[in-house]
Write a protein that holds these residues in place. Structure first.
Motif, PDB file in Angstrom:
ATOM      1  N   UNK A  71       0.569  -1.466  -0.065  1.00 36.48           N
ATOM      2  CA  UNK A  71      -0.214  -0.188   0.474  1.00 36.48           C
ATOM      3  C   UNK A  71       0.763   1.298  -0.117  1.00 36.48           C
ATOM      4  N   UNK A  72       0.144   1.913  -0.218  1.00 35.88           N
ATOM      5  CA  UNK A  72       1.303   3.735  -0.657  1.00 35.88           C
ATOM      6  C   UNK A  72       1.634   3.912   0.747  1.00 35.88           C
ATOM      7  N   UNK A  73       2.736   4.575   0.562  1.00 37.08           N
ATOM      8  CA  UNK A  73       3.519   5.401   1.983  1.00 37.08           C
ATOM      9  C   UNK A  73       4.870   5.500   1.597  1.00 37.08           C
ATOM     10  N   UNK A  74       5.121   6.175   2.007  1.00 29.97           N
ATOM     11  CA  UNK A  74       6.274   7.751   1.966  1.00 29.97           C
ATOM     12  C   UNK A  74       7.416   6.494   2.137  1.00 29.97           C
ATOM     13  N   UNK A  75       8.251   6.428   0.930  1.00 29.01           N
ATOM     14  CA  UNK A  75       9.613   5.366   0.436  1.00 29.01           C
ATOM     15  C   UNK A  75      10.467   6.253   0.788  1.00 29.01           C
ATOM     16  N   UNK A  76      11.397   7.088   1.684  1.00 27.14           N
ATOM     17  CA  UNK A  76      12.124   8.594   0.836  1.00 27.14           C
ATOM     18  C   UNK A  76      13.493   7.648   0.597  1.00 27.14           C
ATOM     19  N   UNK A  77      14.062   6.243   1.545  1.00 29.98           N
ATOM     20  CA  UNK A  77      15.061   5.146   0.555  1.00 29.98           C
ATOM     21  C   UNK A  77      15.027   5.677  -0.561  1.00 29.98           C
ATOM     22  N   UNK A  78      14.119   5.498  -0.985  1.00 28.77           N
ATOM     23  CA  UNK A  78      14.123   5.536  -2.593  1.00 28.77           C
ATOM     24  C   UNK A  78      14.446   7.388  -3.420  1.00 28.77           C
ATOM     25  N   UNK A  79      15.045   7.430  -3.010  1.00 31.17           N
ATOM     26  CA  UNK A  79      15.153   8.948  -3.435  1.00 31.17           C
ATOM     27  C   UNK A  79      17.073   8.634  -4.021  1.00 31.17           C
ATOM     28  N   UNK A  80      16.908   7.904  -3.508  1.00 25.71           N
ATOM     29  CA  UNK A  80      18.979   7.075  -3.837  1.00 25.71           C
ATOM     30  C   UNK A  80      18.687   7.172  -4.997  1.00 25.71           C
ATOM     31  N   UNK A  81      18.246   6.928  -5.914  1.00 29.09           N
ATOM     32  CA  UNK A  81      17.386   6.156  -7.179  1.00 29.09           C
ATOM     33  C   UNK A  81      17.981   7.959  -8.292  1.00 29.09           C
ATOM     34  N   UNK A  82      17.962   8.880  -7.129  1.00 28.22           N
ATOM     35  CA  UNK A  82      17.465   9.594  -8.298  1.00 28.22           C
ATOM     36  C   UNK A  82      19.131  10.469  -8.772  1.00 28.22           C
ATOM     37  N   UNK A  83      20.377   9.363  -8.135  1.00 30.57           N
ATOM     38  CA  UNK A  83      21.347  10.289  -8.422  1.00 30.57           C
ATOM     39  C   UNK A  83      22.152   9.315  -9.462  1.00 30.57           C
ATOM     40  N   UNK A  84      21.396   8.302 -10.251  1.00 30.66           N
ATOM     41  CA  UNK A  84      21.391   7.849 -10.654  1.00 30.66           C
ATOM     42  C   UNK A  84      21.202   8.396 -12.225  1.00 30.66           C
ATOM     43  N   UNK A  85      20.368   9.085 -12.065  1.00 30.24           N
ATOM     44  CA  UNK A  85      19.323   9.578 -13.542  1.00 30.24           C
ATOM     45  C   UNK A  85      20.330  10.803 -13.633  1.00 30.24           C
TER      46      UNK A  85
END
Length: 267
Positions: A71-85
């Protein structure tokens, strides 16, 4: 009588949702930020922001993100993927400058400051970590509202989160302690930001015995507990390697200890 209003905390809407959707949005935003940087040399906050209500849980580590309950949650840890892009969208010769500019932009926001403290990217020098921790201190009040999931089955307050990740680092820099985690953090920032190489070495030397005591994987514990041996090894580290452990951040110091432990095994 005027009733003081609690500050409103907003995070980028892209960080809220199911795992796959969050990852797609984060990567797309990273590409967008790369284009913006190439065009303007800077970054702007996402247009879509959502309020984080008091008591809401922010997932800060993959170890706390269970897919058993989709279910939808605040997944702040996934912000790390922004650096790859971001890296993919910026020419190689411009990447370091872009990373520095992006970190400065992030540290001007509560969500960016939180991410850079909980998941600090290399390098982790005393100077750089002092800037990151100082940003967290600036946003401390507004970030006290949520709860933070860092490991399974545990929800932290902001104080508990900082204590879990940085408690030993704060003690290494300010062994006399302080009244509160926030005050301890602020004093550490003050000392870390103006630290000399010798100050950094002393903080690292205070951190090492704690790490050696709790990590049973080290095979050469006697040498790693010898202050003379440690001072010699620290003094002969290449400048870049010393810089990376100079903040006494426990994970980078642990990695350096592991390197020394392996080197001792080869002799």
């Amino acid at each position: 009588m005027t009733v003081s209003q609690s500050p409103v905390l907003e995070f980028p809407a892209m960080l809220h949702g199911l795992t796959g959707a969050v990852l797609r949005k984060v990567r797309a935003k990273g590409q967008g930020w790369a284009r913006e940087y190439l065009k303007t040399g800077g970054f702007t906050q996402p247009r879509q922001m959502l309020q984080v209500t008091p008591g809401e849980v922010l997932i800060m580590h993959s170890g706390a993100d269970s897919n058993l309950l989709p279910y939808p949650r605040w997944r702040v840890h996934l912000f790390s993927d922004v650096f790859l892009s971001l890296d993919e969208g910026v020419p190689k010769e411009e990447r370091q400058r872009a990373r520095e500019a992006f970190e400065s932009f992030c540290l001007s926001t509560p969500w960016g400051a939180l991410h850079h403290v909980v998941s600090p990217r290399p390098r982790r020098s005393a100077e750089r970590m002092a800037r990151r921790l100082a940003a967290l201190v600036r946003f401390w009040d507004v970030l006290q509202g949520p709860r933070y999931a860092f490991w399974f089955e545990r929800e932290y307050t902001l104080e508990e989160l900082v204590e879990d990740i940085y408690g030993k680092t704060l003690e290494a820099w300010c062994p006399e302690g302080s009244v509160s985690v926030r005050e301890h953090l602020a004093l550490t920032v003050e000392r870390m930001s103006r630290a000399t190489r010798e100050d950094c070495m002393e903080a690292v030397l205070r951190m090492i015995p704690v790490l050696v005591e709790v990590d049973t994987g080290f095979k050469h514990r006697e040498e790693l507990g010898d202050p003379g041996f440690l001072r010699e090894r620290l003094a002969t580290l290449p400048p870049k390697d010393f810089e990376d452990i100079s903040s006494a951040y426990k994970y980078t110091v642990s990695m350096q200890l592991a390197d020394w432990d392996r080197a001792l095994g080869r002799h």
